[in-house]
Design an enzyme around this catalytic site. Structure first.
Site, short mmCIF file in Angstrom:
data_model
loop_
_atom_site.label_atom_id
_atom_site.label_comp_id
_atom_site.label_asym_id
_atom_site.label_seq_id
_atom_site.Cartn_x
_atom_site.Cartn_y
_atom_site.Cartn_z
N ASP A 36 0.77 -1.11 0.06
CA ASP A 36 -0.06 -0.09 -0.04
C ASP A 36 1.08 1.18 0.05
O ASP A 36 2.10 1.19 0.43
CB ASP A 36 -0.95 0.00 0.87
CG ASP A 36 -2.29 0.90 1.07
OD1 ASP A 36 -1.92 2.17 0.93
OD2 ASP A 36 -3.25 0.35 1.14
N CYS A 81 -11.07 4.20 -4.39
CA CYS A 81 -12.24 4.12 -5.01
C CYS A 81 -12.75 5.45 -5.34
O CYS A 81 -14.11 5.81 -6.11
CB CYS A 81 -13.38 3.94 -3.68
SG CYS A 81 -13.21 4.90 -2.35
#
Length: 340
Positions: A36, A81
């Protein structure tokens, strides 16, 4: 002879929701590599999964050769998102935050051991160009896939968090649905999978024995009550639902998550009726209206009791990271279906 474990490559790993889902599914899987770019999320991840090879880097730096050396069987991921969210600009594939996902689609045909994929995103992804590119890439690599729009409410968890999910497997079709369906329920009957269920009311998810100073930390400020009382989503301990908690929870009042009436002995209707008469916010004080704590939100999202934040993680950051995370129970159930 020891059974070979499934090897999971966890992309966009956040605070470890996918990792916890794999543990909960109890399918004999091991996260062999986790990536990440968010440093705050990575600190929380490493705090909870000290033995996992977790790296803070851009996924675009991952080559097919590097992934193949890890020999993963499964990719679990929750890509950014923002390009698809209802409050964003909806730039879709033109959004720079899609670049790493597009890179992954370029790499996918060259991955030698990956045969299973589980992906989570926001509602809205299912109508995006990114979704079309993703499913086209999966098909060209010999994957069959199924798509879902699911909320924890379907598992009797009293929290709404409707999300898009895709599960895919190589060379073997699913025994339920078709690729033209987007399912809104778990196909438990056709899969012979036991789907776990949560507790129906909020009470079991709430922290117990608040000290006065701890409660004060979460009480809504009087100015927030005065300004936003008409739009607050106030829940009782006995309620069987709550609104989705977003990364802006406590920072914005509207549409970011429910608040709780801490003192359930007081009458909500009476106190608000008194407040409406003269506008004196003191009428609402006995209700002890407060924010859900990060631990309570984590409980509703299926994180285990031993999940924790590093002590130096601020309250605002805890809410933000949880708002960007996923429901562990839903993902765990889908992983078991994928592996059936």
């Amino acid at each position: 002879m020891e059974e070979t474990k499934l090897r999971i490559l966890e992309l966009y790993s956040g605070i470890g929701g996918m990792h916890y889902a794999a543990e909960l599914a109890n399918v004999g899987a091991e996260v062999v590599f986790s990536v990440d770019i968010n440093t705050s999320a990575n600190e929380v991840y490493r705090h909870n999964f000290k033995q996992t090879n977790q790296q803070s880097r851009n996924i675009q730096s991952l080559s097919a050769n590097e992934i193949n050396k890890l020999k993963p069987n499964v990719i679990m991921m929750s890509p950014p998102c923002q390009p698809f969210t209802r409050v964003g600009l909806k730039l879709d594939v033109e959004d720079s935050r899609c670049s790493s996902f597009l890179h992954l689609l370029d790499v996918l045909p060259h991955l030698e051991t990956v045969s299973l994929v589980l992906m989570e995103n926001v509602v809205g992804f299912e109508t995006s160009e990114m979704r079309n590119a993703f499913t086209k890439a999966l098909k060209s690599c010999g994957f069959y896939f199924r798509e879902f729009l699911l909320s924890p409410v379907s598992l009797q968890i009293p929290n709404s968090r409707n999300r898009y999910y895709l599960i895919a497997k190589k060379f073997t079709n699913f025994a339920f649905g078709t690729e033209t369906d987007i399912m809104t329920a778990f196909p438990s009957n056709s899969c012979d999978i036991t789907i776990p269920v949560g507790q129906k009311t909020l009470e079991p998810y709430l922290e117990k024995n608040f000290a006065d100073e701890e409660l004060a930390r979460y009480l809504l400020p009087a100015k927030t009550l005065m300004k936003y009382w008409r739009i607050l989503d106030v829940r009782q301990r006995s309620d069987i639902s709550s609104c989705c908690f977003t990364k802006a929870y406590t920072h914005y009042a509207e549409g970011t998550g429910s608040v709780l009436q801490h003192d359930s002995n007081e009458s909500f209707q009476e106190k608000f009726a008194d407040f409406e008469k003269d506008g004196n916010v003191a009428h609402l004080e006995p209700l002890q209206l407060r924010y859900f704590t990060p631990r309570e939100i984590a409980n509703l999202m299926g994180f285990p009791a031993h999940f924790s934040f590093p002590e130096n993680t601020s309250l605002r950051t805890r809410y933000r990271l949880l708002g960007n995370s996923l429901n562990v129970l839903v993902v765990s159930s889908l992983l078991k279906i994928l592996l059936k």
